[in-house]
Scaffold this motif. Structure first.
Motif, PDB file in Angstrom:
ATOM      1  N   UNK A   1      41.604 -19.179  44.838  1.00 34.37           N
ATOM      2  CA  UNK A   1      42.017 -17.427  45.635  1.00 34.37           C
ATOM      3  C   UNK A   1      40.797 -17.438  45.979  1.00 34.37           C
ATOM      4  N   UNK A   2      41.120 -16.101  46.399  1.00 32.08           N
ATOM      5  CA  UNK A   2      39.440 -15.075  47.233  1.00 32.08           C
ATOM      6  C   UNK A   2      39.270 -14.291  46.271  1.00 32.08           C
TER       7      UNK A   2
ATOM      8  N   UNK B   1      25.314  -3.834  41.013  1.00 33.43           N
ATOM      9  CA  UNK B   1      24.704  -2.730  40.177  1.00 33.43           C
ATOM     10  C   UNK B   1      23.811  -2.816  38.675  1.00 33.43           C
ATOM     11  N   UNK B   2      22.675  -2.211  39.468  1.00 31.72           N
ATOM     12  CA  UNK B   2      21.392  -3.069  38.176  1.00 31.72           C
ATOM     13  C   UNK B   2      21.768  -4.469  37.865  1.00 31.72           C
ATOM     14  N   UNK B   3      22.191  -4.131  36.288  1.00 31.83           N
ATOM     15  CA  UNK B   3      22.567  -5.563  36.130  1.00 31.83           C
ATOM     16  C   UNK B   3      24.015  -5.921  35.835  1.00 31.83           C
ATOM     17  N   UNK B   4      24.185  -5.775  36.459  1.00 31.77           N
ATOM     18  CA  UNK B   4      25.887  -5.633  36.719  1.00 31.77           C
ATOM     19  C   UNK B   4      26.396  -6.409  37.562  1.00 31.77           C
ATOM     20  N   UNK B   5      27.202  -7.279  37.325  1.00 33.54           N
ATOM     21  CA  UNK B   5      27.928  -7.742  38.891  1.00 33.54           C
ATOM     22  C   UNK B   5      29.211  -7.431  38.395  1.00 33.54           C
ATOM     23  N   UNK B   6      29.455  -7.264  39.972  1.00 33.30           N
ATOM     24  CA  UNK B   6      30.889  -6.218  40.389  1.00 33.30           C
ATOM     25  C   UNK B   6      31.921  -7.449  41.105  1.00 33.30           C
ATOM     26  N   UNK B   7      33.262  -7.275  40.395  1.00 32.11           N
ATOM     27  CA  UNK B   7      34.276  -8.315  40.905  1.00 32.11           C
ATOM     28  C   UNK B   7      35.495  -6.961  41.654  1.00 32.11           C
ATOM     29  N   UNK B   8      35.140  -6.971  42.759  1.00 28.41           N
ATOM     30  CA  UNK B   8      36.479  -5.686  42.934  1.00 28.41           C
ATOM     31  C   UNK B   8      37.604  -6.213  44.207  1.00 28.41           C
ATOM     32  N   UNK B   9      38.488  -5.485  43.440  1.00 32.91           N
ATOM     33  CA  UNK B   9      39.567  -6.034  44.514  1.00 32.91           C
ATOM     34  C   UNK B   9      39.795  -5.290  44.920  1.00 32.91           C
ATOM     35  N   UNK B  10      39.822  -4.647  46.387  1.00 33.19           N
ATOM     36  CA  UNK B  10      40.656  -3.535  46.913  1.00 33.19           C
ATOM     37  C   UNK B  10      41.360  -3.477  47.601  1.00 33.19           C
ATOM     38  N   UNK B  11      42.222  -2.569  47.669  1.00 34.19           N
ATOM     39  CA  UNK B  11      43.685  -2.976  47.835  1.00 34.19           C
ATOM     40  C   UNK B  11      43.605  -0.932  48.964  1.00 34.19           C
TER      41      UNK B  11
ATOM     42  N   UNK C   1      47.544 -11.388  39.051  1.00 37.88           N
ATOM     43  CA  UNK C   1      46.111 -10.926  40.316  1.00 37.88           C
ATOM     44  C   UNK C   1      45.105 -10.462  39.215  1.00 37.88           C
ATOM     45  N   UNK C   2      44.461 -10.465  38.128  1.00 35.01           N
ATOM     46  CA  UNK C   2      43.260  -9.555  36.976  1.00 35.01           C
ATOM     47  C   UNK C   2      43.307 -11.232  37.136  1.00 35.01           C
ATOM     48  N   UNK C   3      44.203 -11.654  35.953  1.00 34.17           N
ATOM     49  CA  UNK C   3      44.372 -13.097  36.001  1.00 34.17           C
ATOM     50  C   UNK C   3      43.571 -14.141  37.200  1.00 34.17           C
ATOM     51  N   UNK C   4      44.074 -13.821  37.824  1.00 37.75           N
ATOM     52  CA  UNK C   4      43.008 -14.663  38.944  1.00 37.75           C
ATOM     53  C   UNK C   4      41.873 -14.728  39.394  1.00 37.75           C
ATOM     54  N   UNK C   5      42.122 -13.631  39.708  1.00 40.69           N
ATOM     55  CA  UNK C   5      40.171 -12.903  39.773  1.00 40.69           C
ATOM     56  C   UNK C   5      39.018 -13.110  38.246  1.00 40.69           C
ATOM     57  N   UNK C   6      39.480 -12.932  37.431  1.00 41.77           N
ATOM     58  CA  UNK C   6      39.151 -13.847  36.363  1.00 41.77           C
ATOM     59  C   UNK C   6      38.412 -15.076  36.634  1.00 41.77           C
ATOM     60  N   UNK C   7      39.747 -15.487  36.528  1.00 40.21           N
ATOM     61  CA  UNK C   7      39.178 -17.530  37.672  1.00 40.21           C
ATOM     62  C   UNK C   7      38.306 -17.762  38.409  1.00 40.21           C
ATOM     63  N   UNK C   8      38.086 -17.008  38.806  1.00 38.99           N
ATOM     64  CA  UNK C   8      37.545 -17.115  40.307  1.00 38.99           C
ATOM     65  C   UNK C   8      35.908 -16.693  39.562  1.00 38.99           C
TER      66      UNK C   8
END
Length: 115
Positions: free
Chosen positions: A37-38, A45-55, A73-80
């Motif tokens: 998906x997408x 942010x510093x040493x942290x990668x952020x995976x961000x869903x926008x609504x 949706x959360x499971x899909x984002x985790x897989x991606x």
């Protein structure tokens, strides 16, 4: 002129990107796609990668925006995210899953929205 859902989503993502940049987040990807998906925004942010869903919602008549980020949706984002990390060899970063909800011009950033 009619505005479609994709255009409305893009408006919300543009707002979210500007909001995040103003808070020091480096934007790595927008609309990252893979076979699962997408992901709307991937940032650092510093040493942290952020995976961000926008609504985004123009108003609350269709409900609170972050209510639309359910379990599937959360499971899909985790897989991606796992795919992205492996594909780009980001092995030494912390990761965090955030959500940004926008109603009109009001932005709410939930850090660590899910794990």
């Amino acid at each position: 002129m009619s505005v479609n859902k994709r255009q409305i989503g893009s408006i919300g993502e543009d707002m979210a990107v500007e909001f995040l940049k103003s808070r020091g987040v480096k934007i790595l990807e927008r609309n990252y796609q893979n076979r699962f998906g997408e992901i709307d925004i991937i940032g650092r942010e510093d040493n942290t990668l952020l995976f961000i869903e926008v609504k985004y919602r123009k108003n609350e008549s269709f409900g609170y925006p972050l209510e639309a980020v359910g379990f599937a949706k959360r499971e899909k984002i985790r897989k991606m995210a796992r795919f992205f990390l492996n594909e780009n060899h980001y092995y030494h970063y912390n990761i965090r899953f955030d959500c940004i909800g926008i109603i009109g011009l009001q932005i709410e950033w939930i850090k660590g929205a899910f794990y």
